[in-house]
Design a protein around this motif. Structure first.
Motif, PDB file in Angstrom:
ATOM      1  N   VAL A 231       0.834  -1.207   0.000  1.00 44.74           N
ATOM      2  CA  VAL A 231       0.000   0.000   0.000  1.00 44.74           C
ATOM      3  C   VAL A 231       0.865   1.252   0.000  1.00 44.74           C
ATOM      4  O   VAL A 231       0.630   2.195  -0.760  1.00 44.74           O
ATOM      5  CB  VAL A 231      -0.947  -0.020   1.207  1.00 44.74           C
ATOM      6  CG1 VAL A 231      -1.665   1.323   1.347  1.00 44.74           C
ATOM      7  CG2 VAL A 231      -1.966  -1.135   1.069  1.00 44.74           C
ATOM      8  N   ALA A 232       1.888   1.271   0.843  1.00 41.99           N
ATOM      9  CA  ALA A 232       2.744   2.453   0.941  1.00 41.99           C
ATOM     10  C   ALA A 232       3.488   2.716  -0.362  1.00 41.99           C
ATOM     11  O   ALA A 232       3.565   3.868  -0.822  1.00 41.99           O
ATOM     12  CB  ALA A 232       3.733   2.280   2.093  1.00 41.99           C
ATOM     13  N   LEU A 233       4.013   1.689  -0.983  1.00 42.78           N
ATOM     14  CA  LEU A 233       4.773   1.875  -2.223  1.00 42.78           C
ATOM     15  C   LEU A 233       3.862   2.272  -3.381  1.00 42.78           C
ATOM     16  O   LEU A 233       4.238   3.116  -4.209  1.00 42.78           O
ATOM     17  CB  LEU A 233       5.532   0.595  -2.558  1.00 42.78           C
ATOM     18  CG  LEU A 233       6.707   0.280  -1.625  1.00 42.78           C
ATOM     19  CD1 LEU A 233       7.258  -1.115  -1.890  1.00 42.78           C
ATOM     20  CD2 LEU A 233       7.815   1.312  -1.777  1.00 42.78           C
ATOM     21  N   PHE A 234       2.678   1.684  -3.445  1.00 40.63           N
ATOM     22  CA  PHE A 234       1.733   2.075  -4.490  1.00 40.63           C
ATOM     23  C   PHE A 234       1.335   3.542  -4.345  1.00 40.63           C
ATOM     24  O   PHE A 234       1.286   4.276  -5.339  1.00 40.63           O
ATOM     25  CB  PHE A 234       0.493   1.186  -4.431  1.00 40.63           C
ATOM     26  CG  PHE A 234       0.674  -0.168  -5.059  1.00 40.63           C
ATOM     27  CD1 PHE A 234       1.904  -0.552  -5.569  1.00 40.63           C
ATOM     28  CD2 PHE A 234      -0.381  -1.063  -5.136  1.00 40.63           C
ATOM     29  CE1 PHE A 234       2.089  -1.796  -6.139  1.00 40.63           C
ATOM     30  CE2 PHE A 234      -0.216  -2.302  -5.719  1.00 40.63           C
ATOM     31  CZ  PHE A 234       1.017  -2.674  -6.216  1.00 40.63           C
ATOM     32  N   GLU A 235       1.048   3.954  -3.113  1.00 36.94           N
ATOM     33  CA  GLU A 235       0.626   5.345  -2.904  1.00 36.94           C
ATOM     34  C   GLU A 235       1.791   6.306  -3.099  1.00 36.94           C
ATOM     35  O   GLU A 235       1.599   7.426  -3.577  1.00 36.94           O
ATOM     36  CB  GLU A 235       0.047   5.501  -1.501  1.00 36.94           C
ATOM     37  CG  GLU A 235      -0.522   6.879  -1.217  1.00 36.94           C
ATOM     38  CD  GLU A 235      -1.657   7.257  -2.163  1.00 36.94           C
ATOM     39  OE1 GLU A 235      -1.862   8.470  -2.396  1.00 36.94           O
ATOM     40  OE2 GLU A 235      -2.339   6.338  -2.666  1.00 36.94           O
ATOM     41  N   PHE A 236       2.989   5.893  -2.738  1.00 35.34           N
ATOM     42  CA  PHE A 236       4.162   6.732  -2.967  1.00 35.34           C
ATOM     43  C   PHE A 236       4.313   7.034  -4.457  1.00 35.34           C
ATOM     44  O   PHE A 236       4.540   8.182  -4.850  1.00 35.34           O
ATOM     45  CB  PHE A 236       5.412   6.029  -2.437  1.00 35.34           C
ATOM     46  CG  PHE A 236       6.644   6.879  -2.447  1.00 35.34           C
ATOM     47  CD1 PHE A 236       7.042   7.563  -1.304  1.00 35.34           C
ATOM     48  CD2 PHE A 236       7.419   7.013  -3.593  1.00 35.34           C
ATOM     49  CE1 PHE A 236       8.184   8.357  -1.304  1.00 35.34           C
ATOM     50  CE2 PHE A 236       8.555   7.800  -3.602  1.00 35.34           C
ATOM     51  CZ  PHE A 236       8.937   8.472  -2.462  1.00 35.34           C
ATOM     52  N   GLN A 299      11.278  -3.516  -3.839  1.00 32.09           N
ATOM     53  CA  GLN A 299      10.766  -4.545  -4.727  1.00 32.09           C
ATOM     54  C   GLN A 299      10.529  -5.875  -4.007  1.00 32.09           C
ATOM     55  O   GLN A 299       9.583  -6.609  -4.317  1.00 32.09           O
ATOM     56  CB  GLN A 299      11.723  -4.755  -5.904  1.00 32.09           C
ATOM     57  CG  GLN A 299      13.122  -5.212  -5.532  1.00 32.09           C
ATOM     58  CD  GLN A 299      13.979  -5.452  -6.761  1.00 32.09           C
ATOM     59  OE1 GLN A 299      13.467  -5.710  -7.848  1.00 32.09           O
ATOM     60  NE2 GLN A 299      15.287  -5.367  -6.602  1.00 32.09           N
ATOM     61  N   LYS A 300      11.366  -6.192  -3.021  1.00 36.46           N
ATOM     62  CA  LYS A 300      11.165  -7.426  -2.260  1.00 36.46           C
ATOM     63  C   LYS A 300       9.857  -7.381  -1.491  1.00 36.46           C
ATOM     64  O   LYS A 300       9.107  -8.362  -1.457  1.00 36.46           O
ATOM     65  CB  LYS A 300      12.336  -7.640  -1.302  1.00 36.46           C
ATOM     66  CG  LYS A 300      12.238  -8.927  -0.500  1.00 36.46           C
ATOM     67  CD  LYS A 300      13.448  -9.096   0.405  1.00 36.46           C
ATOM     68  CE  LYS A 300      13.339 -10.375   1.231  1.00 36.46           C
ATOM     69  NZ  LYS A 300      14.514 -10.554   2.132  1.00 36.46           N
ATOM     70  N   GLN A 301       9.567  -6.224  -0.883  1.00 34.33           N
ATOM     71  CA  GLN A 301       8.319  -6.095  -0.136  1.00 34.33           C
ATOM     72  C   GLN A 301       7.114  -6.138  -1.073  1.00 34.33           C
ATOM     73  O   GLN A 301       6.063  -6.667  -0.715  1.00 34.33           O
ATOM     74  CB  GLN A 301       8.320  -4.785   0.656  1.00 34.33           C
ATOM     75  CG  GLN A 301       9.199  -4.786   1.892  1.00 34.33           C
ATOM     76  CD  GLN A 301      10.690  -4.693   1.564  1.00 34.33           C
ATOM     77  OE1 GLN A 301      11.057  -4.342   0.429  1.00 34.33           O
ATOM     78  NE2 GLN A 301      11.531  -4.987   2.527  1.00 34.33           N
ATOM     79  N   ILE A 302       7.261  -5.561  -2.276  1.00 32.30           N
ATOM     80  CA  ILE A 302       6.151  -5.595  -3.235  1.00 32.30           C
ATOM     81  C   ILE A 302       5.828  -7.035  -3.619  1.00 32.30           C
ATOM     82  O   ILE A 302       4.671  -7.476  -3.594  1.00 32.30           O
ATOM     83  CB  ILE A 302       6.497  -4.771  -4.479  1.00 32.30           C
ATOM     84  CG1 ILE A 302       6.587  -3.287  -4.129  1.00 32.30           C
ATOM     85  CG2 ILE A 302       5.442  -4.975  -5.565  1.00 32.30           C
ATOM     86  CD1 ILE A 302       7.012  -2.418  -5.288  1.00 32.30           C
ATOM     87  N   ILE A 303       6.850  -7.802  -3.982  1.00 33.33           N
ATOM     88  CA  ILE A 303       6.635  -9.188  -4.403  1.00 33.33           C
ATOM     89  C   ILE A 303       6.062 -10.012  -3.254  1.00 33.33           C
ATOM     90  O   ILE A 303       5.105 -10.782  -3.428  1.00 33.33           O
ATOM     91  CB  ILE A 303       7.951  -9.789  -4.917  1.00 33.33           C
ATOM     92  CG1 ILE A 303       8.414  -9.044  -6.172  1.00 33.33           C
ATOM     93  CG2 ILE A 303       7.784 -11.276  -5.223  1.00 33.33           C
ATOM     94  CD1 ILE A 303       9.785  -9.438  -6.653  1.00 33.33           C
TER      95      ILE A 303
END
Length: 313
Positions: A231-236, A299-303
């Protein structure tokens, strides 16, 4: 003759030999030729070639952008990936031509605030839908999901009127404060993750005297770190590249975010008659690099988050 001598032993009705069964030590005579290995190699080669082509298609625009930023104005569009005349003057001139530092700081502030507020608010709403049972819960959650079907253009004018009545037009607040009320997609994603957590853990914590807030903050949230990272990376990414709200709400040049500033540079140097495209592409490189760095860090957290969220609920 004795009785023992006259007794005859009956013959064995099953003459099958009890010894070891002979085994054919030469299986090559019946084994079929293995054709799967050549097919597997061909498949790997084809898949590898397709991945290389797709990678080139995605990487080439950024490589071209970096190359163009290192060229003088006359060579920007010569399509050479290796500049014939290498220069770093564009990276110096762009800071003098536009307030890049102020734009980057404004964008960083908006992005951080938008990321924090939407992550916290969406997790709270998702936790309520996942943990608590109340009348009309499913219907209310259906309305939340239905809000994703409403196009942004339909709510653009009413939202502007609300912020204008609050006197916030011309400030950075409308660019992030709307995230205080959560986002439907993030609520759905986090709710699915919460539903996959063992309820016995929360029941045990409540029986030990933990309150609702303590259960949520100290138990539920730490267990949902992968989903929160997504969620954080998408919103960033969404907040960093948001141009529309900058066009609607920002007025002063010093208050511009990076996307809004790039639009003003494009109007001034691209289509405004000055034709300084080298400055436009250089500013684009400067604003793109932070997003690439964030992606490689997360990227690791996204996957992990996408993979684990897909198996929940």
């Amino acid at each position: 003759m004795s009785t023992l001598d006259r007794t005859t032993v009956p013959a064995d009705p099953d003459p099958t030999p009890t010894g070891p069964v002979p085994v054919d030590l030469d299986p090559s005579s019946t084994r079929r030729p293995d054709t799967s290995r050549p097919r597997g190699r061909v498949t790997r080669v084809v898949v590898g070639a397709l991945l290389v082509l797709v990678t080139i298609a995605f990487v080439y625009p950024f490589v071209w952008l970096v190359s163009a930023s290192l060229k003088p104005r006359s060579d920007v569009f010569d399509n050479r990936l290796i500049p014939e005349t290498l220069t770093f003057d564009n990276y110096i001139e762009v800071w003098n031509a536009a307030p890049m530092a102020a734009w980057l700081l404004n964008t960083a502030f908006v992005t951080v605030m938008a990321t924090l507020t939407v992550t916290i608010s969406s997790s709270l709403v998702a936790w309520g839908f996942a943990r608590y049972r109340f009348r009309g819960r499913n219907a209310l959650f259906g309305l939340v999901l239905a809000s994703m079907m409403v196009p942004g253009a339909a709510t653009m004018i009413p939202t502007y009127l609300i912020w204008n009545s609050l006197g916030m037009v011309g400030t950075l607040t409308p660019l992030w404060a709307g995230n205080l009320f959560a986002t439907a997609f993030y609520v759905f994603l986090l709710r699915q993750f919460f539903l996959g957590l063992p309820t016995e853990l929360f029941d045990a914590a409540e029986m030990d005297g933990a309150g609702h807030w303590k259960v949520f903050w100290h138990i539920a949230l730490p267990l949902t770190r992968p989903a929160l990272a997504v969620v954080a990376l998408f919103e960033f990414q969404a907040a960093w590249t948001d141009l529309m709200r900058g066009l609607i709400y920002l007025r002063d040049r010093e208050d511009f975010t990076v996307p809004r500033g790039l639009k003003s540079m494009l109007d001034q140097f691209g289509f405004g008659g000055e034709w300084h495209w080298e400055l436009v592409v250089t500013a684009s490189v400067i604003t793109t690099v932070p997003m690439i760095i964030v992606f490689f860090i997360g990227q690791k957290q996204i996957i992990q988050g996408v993979a684990t969220t897909g198996t929940k609920g």
